[in-house]
Design an enzyme around this catalytic site. Sequence first.
Site, PDB file in Angstrom:
ATOM      1  N   PHE F  72      34.834  34.973  49.527  1.00 17.83           N
ATOM      2  CA  PHE F  72      34.550  33.837  48.656  1.00 17.83           C
ATOM      3  C   PHE F  72      33.310  34.058  47.793  1.00 17.83           C
ATOM      4  O   PHE F  72      32.926  33.163  47.044  1.00 17.83           O
ATOM      5  CB  PHE F  72      34.388  32.560  49.488  1.00 17.83           C
ATOM      6  CG  PHE F  72      35.672  31.785  49.657  1.00 17.83           C
ATOM      7  CD1 PHE F  72      36.758  32.355  50.327  1.00 17.83           C
ATOM      8  CD2 PHE F  72      35.824  30.503  49.136  1.00 17.83           C
ATOM      9  CE1 PHE F  72      37.957  31.650  50.490  1.00 17.83           C
ATOM     10  CE2 PHE F  72      37.003  29.796  49.284  1.00 17.83           C
ATOM     11  CZ  PHE F  72      38.063  30.360  49.956  1.00 17.83           C
ATOM     12  N   TYR F 137      35.834  35.082  33.573  1.00 21.26           N
ATOM     13  CA  TYR F 137      35.880  34.682  34.974  1.00 21.26           C
ATOM     14  C   TYR F 137      37.310  34.794  35.507  1.00 21.26           C
ATOM     15  O   TYR F 137      37.561  35.389  36.568  1.00 21.26           O
ATOM     16  CB  TYR F 137      35.364  33.239  35.106  1.00 21.26           C
ATOM     17  CG  TYR F 137      35.530  32.645  36.468  1.00 21.26           C
ATOM     18  CD1 TYR F 137      34.758  33.084  37.538  1.00 21.26           C
ATOM     19  CD2 TYR F 137      36.452  31.628  36.695  1.00 21.26           C
ATOM     20  CE1 TYR F 137      34.912  32.527  38.802  1.00 21.26           C
ATOM     21  CE2 TYR F 137      36.601  31.065  37.947  1.00 21.26           C
ATOM     22  CZ  TYR F 137      35.829  31.520  39.012  1.00 21.26           C
ATOM     23  OH  TYR F 137      35.984  30.966  40.252  1.00 21.26           O
TER      24      TYR F 137
END
Lengths: 269, 269, 269, 269, 269, 269
Positions: F72, F137
Site C-alpha cells: 500500500f 499516478y
Amino acid sequence: MPEFRRILLTGAAGSLGSHLRRGLAPLADTLRLLDMNPLGAAAANEETLQLDLSDREAAIAASRDCDAIVHFAGHPREQTFEEILADTLPASYHIFEGARLNGVKRVIYASSIHAVGFHPVEAVPDTRAQHRPDTFYGLTKTFTEDLASLYWDKYGVESVMLRICSCFPEPADRRMLWSWLSFADCVRLVESALLAPRVGFSVIYGTSANAAAAVSNAHAGHLGFVPQDSADGHAAAILARTPRPDPEAVGTRVVGGGFAATGHPDDAA
Amino acid sequence: MPEFRRILLTGAAGSLGSHLRRGLAPLADTLRLLDMNPLGAAAANEETLQLDLSDREAAIAASRDCDAIVHFAGHPREQTFEEILADTLPASYHIFEGARLNGVKRVIYASSIHAVGFHPVEAVPDTRAQHRPDTFYGLTKTFTEDLASLYWDKYGVESVMLRICSCFPEPADRRMLWSWLSFADCVRLVESALLAPRVGFSVIYGTSANAAAAVSNAHAGHLGFVPQDSADGHAAAILARTPRPDPEAVGTRVVGGGFAATGHPDDAA
Amino acid sequence: MPEFRRILLTGAAGSLGSHLRRGLAPLADTLRLLDMNPLGAAAANEETLQLDLSDREAAIAASRDCDAIVHFAGHPREQTFEEILADTLPASYHIFEGARLNGVKRVIYASSIHAVGFHPVEAVPDTRAQHRPDTFYGLTKTFTEDLASLYWDKYGVESVMLRICSCFPEPADRRMLWSWLSFADCVRLVESALLAPRVGFSVIYGTSANAAAAVSNAHAGHLGFVPQDSADGHAAAILARTPRPDPEAVGTRVVGGGFAATGHPDDAA
Amino acid sequence: MPEFRRILLTGAAGSLGSHLRRGLAPLADTLRLLDMNPLGAAAANEETLQLDLSDREAAIAASRDCDAIVHFAGHPREQTFEEILADTLPASYHIFEGARLNGVKRVIYASSIHAVGFHPVEAVPDTRAQHRPDTFYGLTKTFTEDLASLYWDKYGVESVMLRICSCFPEPADRRMLWSWLSFADCVRLVESALLAPRVGFSVIYGTSANAAAAVSNAHAGHLGFVPQDSADGHAAAILARTPRPDPEAVGTRVVGGGFAATGHPDDAA
Amino acid sequence: MPEFRRILLTGAAGSLGSHLRRGLAPLADTLRLLDMNPLGAAAANEETLQLDLSDREAAIAASRDCDAIVHFAGHPREQTFEEILADTLPASYHIFEGARLNGVKRVIYASSIHAVGFHPVEAVPDTRAQHRPDTFYGLTKTFTEDLASLYWDKYGVESVMLRICSCFPEPADRRMLWSWLSFADCVRLVESALLAPRVGFSVIYGTSANAAAAVSNAHAGHLGFVPQDSADGHAAAILARTPRPDPEAVGTRVVGGGFAATGHPDDAA
Amino acid sequence: MPEFRRILLTGAAGSLGSHLRRGLAPLADTLRLLDMNPLGAAAANEETLQLDLSDREAAIAASRDCDAIVHFAGHPREQTFEEILADTLPASYHIFEGARLNGVKRVIYASSIHAVGFHPVEAVPDTRAQHRPDTFYGLTKTFTEDLASLYWDKYGVESVMLRICSCFPEPADRRMLWSWLSFADCVRLVESALLAPRVGFSVIYGTSANAAAAVSNAHAGHLGFVPQDSADGHAAAILARTPRPDPEAVGTRVVGGGFAATGHPDDAA
C-alpha cells in the site's frame, strides 16, 4: 391446490432426494418416488417405484401421467467409462424418452459443477461457459445437458440443468465456502426451476448465498432462484482447521476442485 | 523426411477416409489405415487394420507407436440411441484411451456441424457457440468433443474438432452453397490440424471458400486452414434447378439443415 | 427460369434504383418498378407504377402478386421531422403492411450507415451495434429497421437491412476510401439478400472490398455478399487532392461522417 | 433547497403520473404538471398545463425555464400506426425539441419493456440488447429511444430510458412476479435518473426487487436505482389462483408477455 | 505534394528503421531521422539527428515542426528493469511529451506482440485483449501503450500501437509461419497508421498475410492495413528443417513464443 | 492460529495503512510494518521497518520470511514523470522481485480506479476493461498491474489488484456516492484477497455497498469480498450541500473524476 398433478422424483432415496421428497411434497397432488434402493413406506400423497433406470421399459413407464420430472438419480462419484455407458447415460436417455413419449412438459436435472470443472476459479464461469468436464462423472453431466438441449430444440421438452456445486449438510473445506449449497437451498432451487413460467433449455449453478462466488448466475435470473442459506458462518472455523491450499494445485486452481485432480478410474483398478 | 513417424487413420475405407489415405501419405513414414470394412492392398508406406473400434483391446492397440490419430470412423447418418451407445461412443472412448495409454500426442476428430445444428442460420455461430446437437448423430459429436476436452485438460492429449459441414463430391443444394467442403479442402483441413504447432483443445468449422458462411472460424485462425475450393461456381445451376426454400422450415432455419428436421429414429421403426 | 415471379422495386427512378432496374432484371419474370417520378417506357418484363408511397391504399396495392420487395425509395438527405412524419415513415409502414397483407415473404430495405452514424470510427461497429442515428434521416432508418424487426417477429415477414455506406459513381473523399459501395456491388448486395435461403431479420453493411473497413460484417456471412469492386485504386488521387482531415472533427470522428456534423434542419430555415 | 428549480412532468394526470406528482415534489422548487386531461387544483409548488403534446408550439413552450423533463405522457396500450404517427411520435419530438431549444439538460423518458418485448425470457436481455419491439406501442418506445440517442449525441441533451416493465398497484399474474414495479419503486427509479451526476444516454429496466429477473440491469449500476418493494409476497397467492402457463405460448415465451401475442390493431377494426 | 510536412522517425538506423527510411520518404517533404547510432549521409529530403532519447531536452526538441512521429527506437531484446527505467521508459515519455508540447498530432509506435505474449495461441487474442507482457521488454510496450492512451484521452495526441510480431528478412521457424511480418508489409503498416483519417488510440497486430493467424485484427479494420506478403511459401522448407515442437513448452503454448520462456534477466548475470 | 506466519505491509504509516495495521493483525503471527515515515512503537506481534522502497537491496530484504505482501505504499496524488520513475515504479519492482526471490506466494496491491479513469461513467467498466489511466499516478497503477501479470505468468507469484476508488473517512461529494470505500471495507477487501484459496492474477474494484455502482465486480466473485458499509446514508446531506454537476465536465463524465481533469504536472511548476 398444488401446482402439479404428479411429479416424478428419481434418486428419491438418496441424500438430496430425501430432502426433495419432503420439500417438494406441497407442489404436487402426488409425488412419485423412484429409486433403485428401498424408499420406505409411501406417505398419503406418495407413490413409490423401486427400479433401475437402465431398464428402458420400466424407466419410460415411470413418468406416465406425470407433468414434471425431477431427475436426481445418479452416483455422485467418479465412475469408469463402462459404468457410465451401462448405467448413467441410458438412465438419462430413458428419462427424456419418457418425457417425450408421455408428454411430460419439463425435466429438472441434477447436473453438476463437474460439467465445467476445468474452468479456472478466477475465470468465474457463467451459465454460457463452454463444457469442460473434469471426470467421467462430469461427462455424464455434459452428455445429459446436450441430450436435454436436443429434446428441447426438437421435441419441445423444457428442461433446467441445475449445476449443483457442493450439496452437503455443511461446508467442509475452503472450496465449499463458495461452492456450498444447503439442502434447503437445493429444494428452493428445484422449486424455482419447476415454477418458472418458461425455461426452454436453461442452466443455473446451485450454491447458497455465500460471500464468494466462483460461478455466475448472471444469465439465470429468469428462474427466480434466491438462496437463503450461507456458508459464511462456517468460514472462521474452516480457515482455522484447514491449511492454506496451494493455489497452483489442480484442485484449488479450477472450479471442479478435487474431482479435477483425480486420476483415470481404470488406473486405480 | 515426413513430419510424422506413423499416423493412425480410422474410417480409412470410407468416402472421406479414401481421400485422406491419399492426401495424408506425404505426412508420415507410415500411414496405419483402420476400418471395419476391407481396405484393399496396403501401399509401401501403409499398414492396414480391419477391426471394429468398439472392441476395446483391439482399438487401443491400434494406436500403438503412432504420433497422431485422425479419427474419421463413424456413420454419417442418424442412429438410434442404442446404436450410438453400442458403437460410436465406445469407439470414441477407445480412441482417446489409446492416445492416453500409447502416448499419442494429438487426435484430429471428424466432428460435425450437427454438434451445433440447432443454431439459427442468421446467428452465424462461431467455434465458441454452445452445443446444440440436432440428432443422436450430433450427440455423438458433442459427446466426443467433451471427451476430448477432458483428455486435454486432464491427460494432455491435444485435439482438434473438425466440425465438417457438407463434404461431398460437389454441392448438391442451396444449403451447400455455404456448407460445402470439397474433398481436397477436407484434406487441407486435416493437414492444418496436424501441423499447427499448438492446438490444445481447438474447434474449427470445415467449409470451402464459399461466398456464404453461416458459421464462423474467426477464433480458429491459429490452425492456419485456408480452403482453396469454392461452391460458388455451382450457384447458378443449383439456383436454377432447385425451388426457393421455405425460410421457416426447420431445415432452412438452422445450420444443421435437414438433420434438424428428422424425426426420432425409433419412430421410423 | 428466374428465381422470382415478380419483384417490386421502389425508388426505381433514382440513382441506385436505375442500377437495380438493370441488375435485378434476370432475377424475376417481372420487375414492377415504382417511383413518384416518371420511369420511362417499360421493357418487356417490366411493369411501372408512378405513385407516392405515402398514399396508403396505392402503396399497399403495389406489392400485390409480388414475392419480394426491394424498398429503395427515399430521400438520401437530411429532412425535417415534419417531412419524415408525412412521408418516409408512412412509406415504410405501407411497404411492410403491403408485405403482410399480400403475403410477400421478404423485404430488402435500403437502410444506411446513418442508422449507426455516431459510433466512433475506431469502434468499428458490427451489425449488432446499437442504433446511434446521426440525423433525422438516420432516424427514418432506425425506425424502419425496428418496424421490420416487428414484422418479422410478429408476422413472419423476412427482411434484410442493407446499411449502405456511400453509394456513388466513385469514391470522392477520404472517408469513402472505406465507405464506398460501387453501383455494381450494390446490385450484388441486393441479389445476395434476395437469394439467401434464410434471413429472418438480418442486417448488413454495404461497402465494396476496400482496404479500410470502419464497419464489420463479421456476423453477416450467411447472406453471402462478396463485393468485387474497391475504392483502393482511387486512394492515391484522393490523398493527393484532399487535405488531411482533423481527426477530432465530428465528420472524421464517427462513421456517419458529414451527416453527423450537420445542424438541426429547422435551424437552416 | 431542492435539487431542481423546475421539473416538467408530462402525463401528470395518469396513473404513474399521479404518484410522480407526489413523489417528485421534494426535488424541485416547482413541479410543472402537464396533461391533456384535467389536473385538479395546483398545490403551492405546482404549475399545471392542460394541453396536447402533439401541438408543437404549446409543447415546446411547456419546458421553458425547466431544468429537467420527466416525460410520462402516452397511452399504455396498443395503437394503430396512424395514431402513433399523429400523436405519440410528434409528442416525443416536441419534448426533445423543447429540451434543445429551452436548454433543458436532461429528459427522463417512460420507455417500456415492449421496446425489447420479443427477446425470449431465458435470454434475460440486458440494457445493451437490440431493439425488438412487440407492438406499435413498443415501436413508439424504440423510436423515442433512438430520438433521444440522437439528441444526446448531437445536441448534448442527456436522457434516461426507463424500460418500465409492469407498473401496477400489485402483481396480477405470473409474469408480474418478475416484471412488477411498484409505484413507490417507480418514483425511486425516476429520482435515481434525475439525480445521477452523469447519464449521457442511458437505459435501465424498471422492476421491483423481485426474486425472478428476466431482464438485467448489470450495465446500469451508475444510475443508483435500488428498488425496495417486491412481488415475492404475492407469489403464493398468484400461483394458487392462476393456471400453469404454456411455456411455448408467445405471451409466456418472450419478455413482452401478452403484448407480443396481440394481433395487428387494424385487424380488430 | 506529400501528405506530411515533416515526419520524425526514431530508430532510423535500425533494421526496421532503414526500411522505413526508404519506404516513408514519399509521405513527407522532410523525413527527420533520429538514432543514437550514425545515420549516414542525409538525402535531399532528409534531416538527421544523432541523439539519445533519454536526453529529455534533446528528445523533446526533436519533434519540433513535425506533424507526425514514427517511434521505432528501442532494443528488441529482453532488458533488465534498470535498463528499461534508465532508457526505454524515459524515451517513450519524451516522445509523447514532444508531441504534446510541439503540437504533433499523431504518434505511430512500434509496440510488440510481447505486450500480450502470455495469451495462449489457441485464444487468438484480438486488439482488445488484456495486457499480458512476457518480458521486461514487453513491459516497456504495455507501459508505452498506457502512456499513449493517457496522451490521447487527456491531451488529444492520436496514436497507433503497432504490435509487431516477427519482422525479419524471412520466416525462420514454425512460429513465424503465423507471426512473420515482411519489411515491406511493415512499411505498409506504418503508412496505413499514418494515413487513416482518424485513429484516436488504436491497436493493430503486425503480421503478413499468412495462412495461420494466432492474433486477430478483427477490430482494426478502420486502419486499412492489407499485407501483401506471406510466410506461406516458406512453410514446406521450415517444416522440413525444424523438428515438431512440444505443444506444452511455453514458447509454443503462448503467442509471445520464446520470449515468454526466457528467465529473469538478472539471473543470467 | 493465524492464517499467515508473517505479512509484510508497506505504507503502514499512511492513512489506509494505519487501518490495515489494526485490521490485519489477527491474520498473521507477525505483521511486518514498513514505511518511509516513522511507525511508532511496535506492538507485540509487530515488526517495523523504516525505509525507502526505491532502495533495491533494503526493499527486497524486507519481504524475507514473509508469506504475503500487502503493498500500500505510494503517493495518492498526481506526480511528475520523473517522480514516478525515481520512486513508484522501482518500489513496485522491488516488491515483486522480493516476492520472487524470497518465495512469497501472494502480493495484494493497492491499485486504483485511476488505472481505468477515462472510461465514461455510463460504460460501467468491469475488471476486464482495458487500461485507461487518467494521470501519471494512474500510470503507476497500470504499470504495476502489468508487472504483476508478468510475475504471475512467468514466476508464479499470485496477486490481486485492488482498484480502490475513494477511501476516506466519509463520502465527501456526489461522485463518492458510488466510489466511496469505508476504511473497514478496505480492510475487508484486503482480507478477502489474502484468504481466497486461489487468485492467480485478479482485479477487483474497491467500493462499499453503495446504491450506485459505476464499476462492476461481476467477474470478481471468486474473491469473496462483501462490503458492509454504504455511502447511502450521506446522500441527502451531500445532495443538499453540493451543486448539480455539469455532466459534460471531464470530472463528472469519467469514472476517474477530478483526476482526469487535472493538467500536466509540469505545467503547474
